[in-house]
Motif scaffolding. Structure first.
Motif, PDB file in Angstrom:
ATOM      1  N   TRP A  57      -3.592   6.309  -4.891  1.00 21.86           N
ATOM      2  CA  TRP A  57      -2.157   6.424  -5.161  1.00 21.86           C
ATOM      3  C   TRP A  57      -1.791   7.843  -5.601  1.00 21.86           C
ATOM      4  N   PHE A  71       4.098   1.277  -6.048  1.00 16.47           N
ATOM      5  CA  PHE A  71       2.981   1.728  -6.884  1.00 16.47           C
ATOM      6  C   PHE A  71       2.993   0.990  -8.226  1.00 16.47           C
ATOM      7  N   CYS A 112       5.297   3.416   1.541  1.00 20.35           N
ATOM      8  CA  CYS A 112       6.229   4.347   0.919  1.00 20.35           C
ATOM      9  C   CYS A 112       6.455   5.582   1.782  1.00 20.35           C
ATOM     10  N   PHE A 149       2.055  10.036  -6.856  1.00 25.84           N
ATOM     11  CA  PHE A 149       3.154   9.246  -7.399  1.00 25.84           C
ATOM     12  C   PHE A 149       3.230   9.365  -8.913  1.00 25.84           C
ATOM     13  N   THR A 163       0.849  -1.194   0.000  1.00 24.88           N
ATOM     14  CA  THR A 163       0.000   0.000   0.000  1.00 24.88           C
ATOM     15  C   THR A 163       0.879   1.236   0.000  1.00 24.88           C
ATOM     16  N   ARG A 164       0.242   2.395  -0.151  1.00 27.84           N
ATOM     17  CA  ARG A 164       1.024   3.620  -0.219  1.00 27.84           C
ATOM     18  C   ARG A 164       1.667   3.948   1.123  1.00 27.84           C
ATOM     19  N   ASP A 165       1.114   3.394   2.227  1.00 29.07           N
ATOM     20  CA  ASP A 165       1.706   3.667   3.535  1.00 29.07           C
ATOM     21  C   ASP A 165       3.124   3.113   3.634  1.00 29.07           C
ATOM     22  N   CYS A 167       8.674   5.520  -5.166  1.00 31.42           N
ATOM     23  CA  CYS A 167       7.828   4.484  -4.579  1.00 31.42           C
ATOM     24  C   CYS A 167       7.488   3.472  -5.663  1.00 31.42           C
TER      25      CYS A 167
END
Lengths: 394, 365
Positions: free
Chosen positions: B326, B79, B69, B329, B65-67, B76
């Motif tokens: 997302w 993604f 990153c 990014f 997940t984006r967390d 990142c």
């Protein structure tokens, strides 16, 4: 050998006579094109009638009723679709001219750097060329627009350059010149200097033809163009008053605002096209054989003169035709503006106007004919130029 | 008598050979060059270390997940990882994606013999390949005859980009060759038709052609006929590219010496046999690099189908960057897209340069 018995009647059969066959083929081709055209026209007519779409160009006089982000001429929402067309066309021309100018400068610098005897510089130029010409221009436009300019800070935290140029999410803010007290004397002095330069160039050329003596023309011209307007400005006062953009409340006021769409489009198109121009410049310079340089040097020409009088005129002959086709590509690629919403011809006319009026055929036809007209006139100009500079051999 | 023993040769001055000599000649030959070298080094120092640390050293490579990153200060790549399948296949049903893979594998395996120089009967094999493979590929990708049908609206990602580029060039080749022959024809009516066609498509931007195909094509056809969005784009691309191919092929036709035409005529060959057996084989071989370059341009231009709402590689990535899950990014997305396009285009341009060197044996002095 001709067989007298079968005679000309067999050899001259209608079916095998090349002239008759050529006529027949051409008639068939013309008939096929006309039939296809009529078929499309007929279908279109019935489809338009079915959907209740009016045709014709009367819609150009209707009021548009939508705003445009950037306009070089006065434009309000109540103006006509015809004026929208002009606004779009001017915006296309603006980005094309900016792009061509910047791409030419970058392209020539990179192209010359590619040929530099310095290994590092020539490698760097090669890396630039290989990176940027192999990435789709649309991707480059999106990168600059969405990843860079849309990620800029709000006006209050703008990036600034010497407190005169500001860059933020709303665009690029530049100081704009206004008329100062010394504007007219300055312009007059500039005009006088220009005329004097032309006279000087002519005189120097005539003298060289007559006596063989050279005159430092470029120095003289630069001196004229700097000194005369300089004196005028010193005597009559500042010719320009610069309005510097200022932060008032949440936004900047004053100065020129370059919208981020225009910045992204110009940057991407010029960086992309410059890679191609660099290759053209490199191959143009390489096409002048080394013997030419050696011959010029052995005649006693200095390196600068060799470059200006021998290499560049011959290289330009090779460079100019593909260079123009790159310029044309840039003009055509400027239509990618539609993807990021820069109000160019395709975006406002073939996009918004088409959607509002539903007159697809007319709007697309007008848009295409504008690009066709630009392409064809530049090709004609090119052919004329090519004939003029073509190598005159014995 | 005393014999003279020659002394061994002195070694060349250390400053003119080896790494030092090379540096002196190429980097520090005079003060201007030295200044340029230092400026270039400064530029490299300014660009390369930050880019490397962003893309490699400080980047986040693992997670879902984006967390994941949030901690890293660099790129990142999670993604890209989490969306990779979509970038490659679009909305193609996951359980059927083996069909896309098989199509690609068949294309590569089938084409390998064409690149083996010693392969006998290459022409026959090539013709058979060109006749059989398209049907096979269409059957595998679209379905029917026992395979589940996958509508073209579900096609996307790199697969769609490749479909548009390959079908575009394959469809444009025959049309382009005919147009080139027509432009060189001695019959004025044919010539005028071909010149008009070629100059029209070359004079307008592809984007207006795509617009035209999406809004005008339905008007041009009888009302009961509806055509697929992808097919509309393909028609536009084929017509557009045919004009460019025609100009490339014309260059080849013009480069064939007149003697070849006259010799073919003298042997009693008619027009089509003269072209098919004598002129075109030579002309096409000569313009292969030009055709590859046209293909590279087309490959880059496929990204324009974003305008008519097809989800090719570029549009898939763009849509992913504006996905709320997302956001932020975009740079990673575009850099990945750029990398994929770059690998394809750079690879093909290198290949075309190699071909050019190999094919130019007879004509270059």
């Amino acid at each position: 050998m001709q067989n007298p018995a079968s005679g000309p009647s067999v050899r001259g059969s209608m079916m095998t006579d090349p002239k008759v066959r050529a006529w027949a083929f051409q008639l068939i081709a013309i008939a096929a094109v006309l039939a296809a055209g009529w078929y499309l026209f007929h279908n279109t007519q019935s489809n338009l009638a079915q959907r209740g779409i009016t045709s014709g160009f009367a819609f150009l006089n209707n009021s548009a009723g939508f705003g445009i982000l950037q306009s070089l001429i006065d434009y309000t929402e109540s103006d006509t679709y015809g004026r929208v067309f002009v606004v779009g066309l001017l915006n296309t021309l603006l980005v094309s001219v900016l792009g061509i100018a910047i791409a030419t400068v970058i392209g020539f610098v990179i192209g010359v750097a590619r040929l530099s005897p310095n290994w590092l510089i020539s490698r760097l130029a090669a890396v630039y060329i290989e990176i940027f010409r192999n990435i789709p221009p649309l991707l480059q436009i999106f990168f600059w627009y969405f990843a860079v300019l849309r990620a800029m800070p709000p006006p209050r935290q703008s990036h600034e350059l010497g407190e005169t140029v500001f860059l933020n999410i709303r665009g690029l803010y530049l100081p704009s010149p206004g008329a100062g007290e010394g504007l007219w004397p300055f312009l007059i002095a500039l005009a006088v200097a220009l005329v004097a330069s032309v006279v000087l160039v002519r005189w120097a050329r005539a003298r060289q033809e007559a006596s063989g003596q050279r005159f430092p023309v470029s120095l003289g011209v630069i001196a004229l163009l700097v000194v005369l307007p300089g004196i005028a400005a010193a005597v009559a006062g500042n010719p320009f008053v610069w309005t510097v953009p200022e932060l008032t409340g949440f936004n900047f006021r004053g100065g020129w605002v370059v919208i981020p769409e225009l910045v992204a489009l110009t940057l991407a198109l010029s960086i992309y096209t410059a890679a191609f121009i660099a290759e053209i410049v490199r191959s143009g310079i390489q096409s002048v054989s080394h013997g030419q340089t050696e011959a010029a040097r052995s005649l006693g020409l200095r390196p600068g003169h060799t470059l200006r009088l021998v290499i560049i005129p011959q290289a330009m002959r090779v460079i100019i035709p593909p260079l123009t086709s790159q310029y044309l590509n840039l003009v055509k690629n400027s239509s990618l503006a539609a993807a990021i919403g820069y109000p160019d011809l395709v975006s406002v006319f073939a996009g918004t106007v088409l959607n509002q009026t539903g007159q697809a055929i007319e709007t697309i036809a007008i848009t295409m004919s504008v690009y066709l007209a630009i392409s064809l006139s530049i090709s004609l100009l090119m052919n004329w130029y090519n004939k003029r500079i073509a190598l005159v051999e014995r | 008598m005393s014999t003279h023993a020659f002394k061994p040769d002195l070694p060349p001055p250390t400053l003119s050979v080896g790494a030092l000599g090379w540096m002196r000649a190429n980097l520090f030959s005079n003060w201007f060059n030295t200044a340029l070298t230092f400026a270039a080094l400064y530029l490299i120092w300014l660009i390369v270390p930050p880019v490397l640390s962003w893309a490699l050293f400080d980047a986040t490579w693992t997670g879902s997940t984006r967390d994941d990153c949030a901690a890293g200060s660099g790129a990142c790549w999670v993604f890209i990882q989490s969306r990779f399948a979509q970038f490659m296949y679009g909305f193609y049903p996951p359980e059927l994606r083996w069909r896309v893979d098989l199509t690609v594998v068949l294309a590569i395996v089938g084409a390998v013999p064409l690149f083996v120089r010693a392969m006998p009967k290459k022409l026959v094999y090539g013709a058979a390949y060109l006749l059989v493979y398209p049907w096979l590929a269409f059957w595998l990708l679209y379905g029917g005859l026992g395979l589940e049908i996958v509508e073209t609206s579900q096609w996307g990602g790199l697969m769609l980009t490749l479909v548009i580029a390959v079908v575009g060039i394959a469809g444009a080749m025959p049309l382009g060759i005919l147009l080139a022959l027509g432009r060189r024809s001695e019959m004025p009516a044919i010539r005028v038709i071909c010149v008009t066609f070629i100059e029209f498509w070359r004079g307008v931007p592809l984007i207006t052609v795509l617009f035209m195909s999406s809004v005008m094509l339905p008007l041009f056809l009888p009302e009961q006929v509806t055509i697929d969005k992808l097919l509309r784009a393909l028609i536009a691309v084929i017509l557009f590219e045919a004009a460019y191919i025609a100009e490339v092929v014309r260059g080849g036709l013009q480069a064939i010496p007149k003697g070849q035409y006259e010799a073919a005529r003298a042997l009693g060959l008619g027009y089509w046999r003269m072209m098919g057996l004598v002129i075109l084989p030579q002309a096409l071989k000569m313009v292969i690099p030009g055709i590859v370059n046209t293909f590279i341009a087309l490959f880059k231009d496929t990204s324009l189908v974003i305008i008519i709402g097809l989800f090719d590689l570029f549009n898939s990535i763009h849509q992913a960057t504006v996905d709320p899950a997302w956001l932020g990014f975009a740079i990673e997305g575009y850099v990945f897209a750029a990398l994929v396009y770059w690998i394809f285009c750079f690879g093909m341009s290198r290949y075309s340069m190699r071909l050019e060197r190999r094919l130019h044996t007879g004509h270059k002095r």
